[in-house]
Enzyme design. Structure first.
Site, mmCIF file in Angstrom:
data_model
loop_
_atom_site.group_PDB
_atom_site.id
_atom_site.type_symbol
_atom_site.label_atom_id
_atom_site.label_comp_id
_atom_site.label_asym_id
_atom_site.label_seq_id
_atom_site.Cartn_x
_atom_site.Cartn_y
_atom_site.Cartn_z
ATOM 1 N N TYR A 1 -5.367 4.606 7.474
ATOM 2 C CA TYR A 1 -6.700 3.978 7.518
ATOM 3 C C TYR A 1 -7.486 4.385 8.761
ATOM 4 O O TYR A 1 -7.544 5.559 9.086
ATOM 5 C CB TYR A 1 -6.580 2.450 7.411
ATOM 6 C CG TYR A 1 -5.696 2.029 6.293
ATOM 7 C CD1 TYR A 1 -6.044 2.326 4.978
ATOM 8 C CD2 TYR A 1 -4.497 1.386 6.525
ATOM 9 C CE1 TYR A 1 -5.222 1.969 3.927
ATOM 10 C CE2 TYR A 1 -3.664 1.017 5.476
ATOM 11 C CZ TYR A 1 -4.040 1.317 4.185
ATOM 12 O OH TYR A 1 -3.238 0.971 3.156
ATOM 13 N N VAL B 1 1.042 -3.622 4.053
ATOM 14 C CA VAL B 1 0.934 -4.880 4.804
ATOM 15 C C VAL B 1 2.221 -5.701 4.818
ATOM 16 O O VAL B 1 2.348 -6.635 5.605
ATOM 17 C CB VAL B 1 -0.206 -5.797 4.306
ATOM 18 C CG1 VAL B 1 -1.544 -5.242 4.702
ATOM 19 C CG2 VAL B 1 -0.111 -6.014 2.817
ATOM 20 N N LYS C 1 0.455 3.403 -2.931
ATOM 21 C CA LYS C 1 -0.781 4.147 -3.221
ATOM 22 C C LYS C 1 -0.580 5.656 -3.363
ATOM 23 O O LYS C 1 -1.091 6.253 -4.323
ATOM 24 C CB LYS C 1 -1.847 3.826 -2.173
ATOM 25 C CG LYS C 1 -2.353 2.374 -2.269
ATOM 26 C CD LYS C 1 -3.250 2.037 -1.091
ATOM 27 C CE LYS C 1 -3.753 0.602 -1.141
ATOM 28 N NZ LYS C 1 -4.502 0.232 0.082
ATOM 29 N N TYR D 1 -2.844 -3.340 -10.588
ATOM 30 C CA TYR D 1 -2.781 -2.992 -9.159
ATOM 31 C C TYR D 1 -1.900 -3.984 -8.395
ATOM 32 O O TYR D 1 -1.065 -3.587 -7.572
ATOM 33 C CB TYR D 1 -4.207 -2.952 -8.588
ATOM 34 C CG TYR D 1 -4.270 -2.778 -7.093
ATOM 35 C CD1 TYR D 1 -3.924 -1.566 -6.490
ATOM 36 C CD2 TYR D 1 -4.672 -3.831 -6.267
ATOM 37 C CE1 TYR D 1 -3.975 -1.412 -5.111
ATOM 38 C CE2 TYR D 1 -4.732 -3.685 -4.887
ATOM 39 C CZ TYR D 1 -4.384 -2.483 -4.311
ATOM 40 O OH TYR D 1 -4.425 -2.328 -2.949
ATOM 41 N N SER E 1 0.801 -1.235 0.000
ATOM 42 C CA SER E 1 0.000 0.000 0.000
ATOM 43 C C SER E 1 0.829 1.279 0.000
ATOM 44 O O SER E 1 0.283 2.354 -0.232
ATOM 45 C CB SER E 1 -0.922 0.037 1.206
ATOM 46 O OG SER E 1 -1.973 -0.857 1.011
HETATM 47 O O1 DON Z 1 -4.622 -4.598 -1.802
HETATM 48 C C1 DON Z 1 -4.028 -5.206 -0.927
HETATM 49 O O2 DON Z 1 -4.632 -5.861 -0.091
HETATM 50 C C2 DON Z 1 -2.521 -5.143 -0.844
HETATM 51 N N1 DON Z 1 -1.909 -5.281 -2.100
HETATM 52 C C3 DON Z 1 -2.082 -3.871 -0.235
HETATM 53 C C4 DON Z 1 -2.754 -3.655 1.063
HETATM 54 C C5 DON Z 1 -1.914 -2.916 2.041
HETATM 55 O O3 DON Z 1 -0.716 -2.861 1.968
HETATM 56 C C6 DON Z 1 -2.679 -2.386 3.163
HETATM 57 N N2 DON Z 1 -1.846 -1.666 4.046
HETATM 58 N N3 DON Z 1 -1.668 -1.690 5.187
#
Ligand code: DON
Length: 589
Positions: A235, A253, A67, A183, A64
């Protein structure tokens, strides 16, 4: 040698390394392979100094943390309107993978939650242009972790659900699977903390990568990205984060946290164990500690900057380096206070320019010419520039004329005014204006011996004797008339053109005084013995009348009264100069 900040960062690192809470993400199976003990930190300053600690070379997928950069690229490629039409900027207060939309507009709440990020990705150009844009932020081309990409693709049904919903709303116009693959690729870019810190430092540095000097994003879009990071980057923890840590940040994550201190640095932490919000436990702890230790909260007000006016004085107290003859000097003493000089310093921002605007306004009834000396100003930011514009408008509607010294290009563009490189040049220009106004010629093109100030009172006979005893010498511009250490055996009268007295300061020479027609130089060493203590060189092509001291003494034997007169005149001129210098020293102290 350990730098002071290195020691501080190491101390925070050691402290945070003692935290063992959190779980490595498992909803993307490949992420489970991460070692929970990996812990790396990098900080990159806007002047590209790098601090790296621990496992800073350990690669991980950006997840993320991609993003905000994808959002920056979308803003660049599509423009703000197209982006805002589809993705909001409202913190959702929901987890990153929430299936939630603003039902009035059908937009995802913001570009940091998965829904908004998937829609952002759908707005991006072809793969190559996106890869190139990420590379501009990182300062190198980023590779893909194919295992993680595949793993996320195989397990990404929640993101598929989100994408299908958005397609159903008519918000996602591209194909679901194509967009999701883009993505997933974006999230599976391989980075280390050095890359992320550089990417953050690029945002901190107004969009210019401090490592490569390349612009990755416009300044206006940096503000938009950092705003979204501040309010939505963490978040459903975003509010508390801004409240307590106060840095725009983004977590991923894989265990990465990127924090940015605008104008100062990018900070990246990598430690896989996550808390219940999906944020790296050590990542949060490190940010919290560095923010506390150095009071980095973005909203803690910067020290107010009221010392913008370093010195202010009138043109009667401080003069240009142009030597003036007695009558001119008297006129300048009388009229000089209509000139006001403000020496400015530091950063011209809203607050400091507001202080300046009051100082300028207070002078408008008195001053005819306002000289603003910018040589010690380091930066003018947008807010300062806007107020400078307002100061310019105020001056235009007043009778005061503005003069600039050492104005940087951005200031010269805002303030339409006569401009000089040194404050002495500006003062000289103004003095000439005042002298012309009082019908005193600011400078004769050429004078006769009778006009030489130290020969005041000499009769025609004696002038003729002097003329016969000395010589007229022509000098080319730049010619050294005498130099430091030369034997001093004569005095000089400037007949035409001008000469500079320059003093050696280290390797360079600085102009101390400029003499024009009617002035005398070299008299001190010549009359009181010794060697030259300064260099004198022709500032323009010039003519000097040179009189050896021996010849003057010879003449004085027959006409002692006149010799006394000359010595008295020299004494008077010197006393005058000393008095003027003393006043300047007091004014400028
Ligand atoms: O879309 C997802 O679930 C992952 N590729 C990225 C999510 C993420 O890193 C959330 N962050 N804390």
């Amino acid at each position: 040698m350990q730098l002071p900040l290195e020691a501080e960062l190491n101390a925070i690192f050691d402290h945070v390394a003692g935290i063992h809470q959190g779980e490595v993400a498992d909803y993307i199976p490949a992420l489970q392979a991460a070692d929970p003990d990996w812990f790396g930190v990098s900080l990159v300053t806007v002047d590209n100094h790098r601090y790296d600690i621990g496992d800073f070379k350990q690669g991980f997928t950006i997840q993320s943390v991609s993003k905000p950069f994808a959002y920056a690229i979308a803003l660049e490629q599509r423009g703000i309107d197209a982006v805002l039409q589809r993705i909001g900027v409202e913190p959702s207060g929901d987890p990153f993978n929430a299936i939630e939309f603003d039902m009035n507009t059908r937009r995802p709440y913001n570009p940091m939650v998965n829904a908004g990020a998937i829609l952002t990705t759908s707005l991006l150009g072809d793969t190559d242009s996106v890869a190139a844009a990420f590379a501009r932020f990182a300062g190198r081309a980023l590779e893909l972790d194919e295992v993680v990409r595949r793993s996320e693709s195989d397990s990404g049904d929640r993101n598929r659900a989100i994408a299908y919903l958005m397609r159903n709303f008519g918000m996602l116009e591209t194909e679901v699977e194509t967009t999701l693959q883009a993505y997933f690729r974006q999230c599976a870019l391989l980075v280390d903390t050095r890359d992320l810190a550089t990417m953050g430092a690029t945002l901190a540095n107004r969009g210019v990568n401090p490592m490569t000097g390349e612009r990755a994003v416009s300044e206006a879009n940096v503000v938009r990205v950092l705003s979204a990071m501040s309010t939505c980057g963490m978040y459903d923890y975003a509010g508390e984060w801004l409240y307590s840590v106060g840095l725009p940040a983004k977590s991923g994550v894989s265990g990465a946290v990127l924090a940015v201190l605008p104008g100062q640095f990018g900070l990246a932490i990598f430690s896989p164990p996550l808390d219940g919000h999906g944020n790296s436990v050590r990542g949060l702890a490190f940010c919290r500690e560095i923010s506390d230790r150095f009071s980095l909260h973005l909203l803690s007000p910067p020290a107010s900057d009221t010392s913008v006016v370093r010195r202010a004085y009138g043109g009667d107290a401080v003069r240009s380096k142009r030597h003036r003859l007695a009558a001119q000097d008297d006129a300048l003493k009388r009229l000089g206070s209509t000139t006001k000089v403000f020496e400015l310093q530091g950063q011209l921002r809203f607050g400091s320019c507001e202080v300046l605007s009051r100082a300028v306004a207070a002078e408008l009834d008195r001053a005819e010419v306002l000289i603003l000396d910018f040589r010690r100003v380091n930066t003018v930011d947008r807010s300062g520039a806007s107020l400078l514009r307002a100061i310019g408008a105020l001056l235009e509607s007043s009778r005061a004329e503005l003069v600039l010294v050492g104005a940087p290009p951005e200031v010269a563009e805002i303030l339409d005014a006569v401009s000089f490189e040194s404050h002495s040049d500006a003062l000289e220009w103004r003095e000439n204006q005042l002298l012309e106004r009082s019908s005193l010629e600011p400078g004769m093109a050429r004078c006769a011996l009778a006009d030489v100030e130290v020969l005041d009172g000499a009769d025609a006979d004696f002038l003729a004797l002097i003329e016969a005893a000395g010589t007229y010498t022509d000098y080319q511009k730049g010619a050294v008339i005498f130099d430091v250490g030369d034997h001093a055996d004569r005095i000089y009268f400037v007949i035409a053109g001008s000469v500079d007295v320059v003093l050696a300061m280290g390797e360079s020479f600085h102009r101390a005084t400029t003499f024009g027609p009617g002035a005398t130089f070299g008299e001190m060493a010549a009359l009181y013995g010794g060697t030259r203590t300064a260099r004198v060189r022709a500032a323009t092509p010039c003519v000097c009348f040179e009189l050896e001291v021996a010849a003057l003494n010879e003449l004085s034997r027959d006409r002692p009264g006149i010799a006394l007169q000359i010595h008295t005149n020299i004494g008077r001129v010197l006393a005058h100069r000393v008095a003027q210098l003393s006043e300047e020293v007091l004014t400028l102290k």
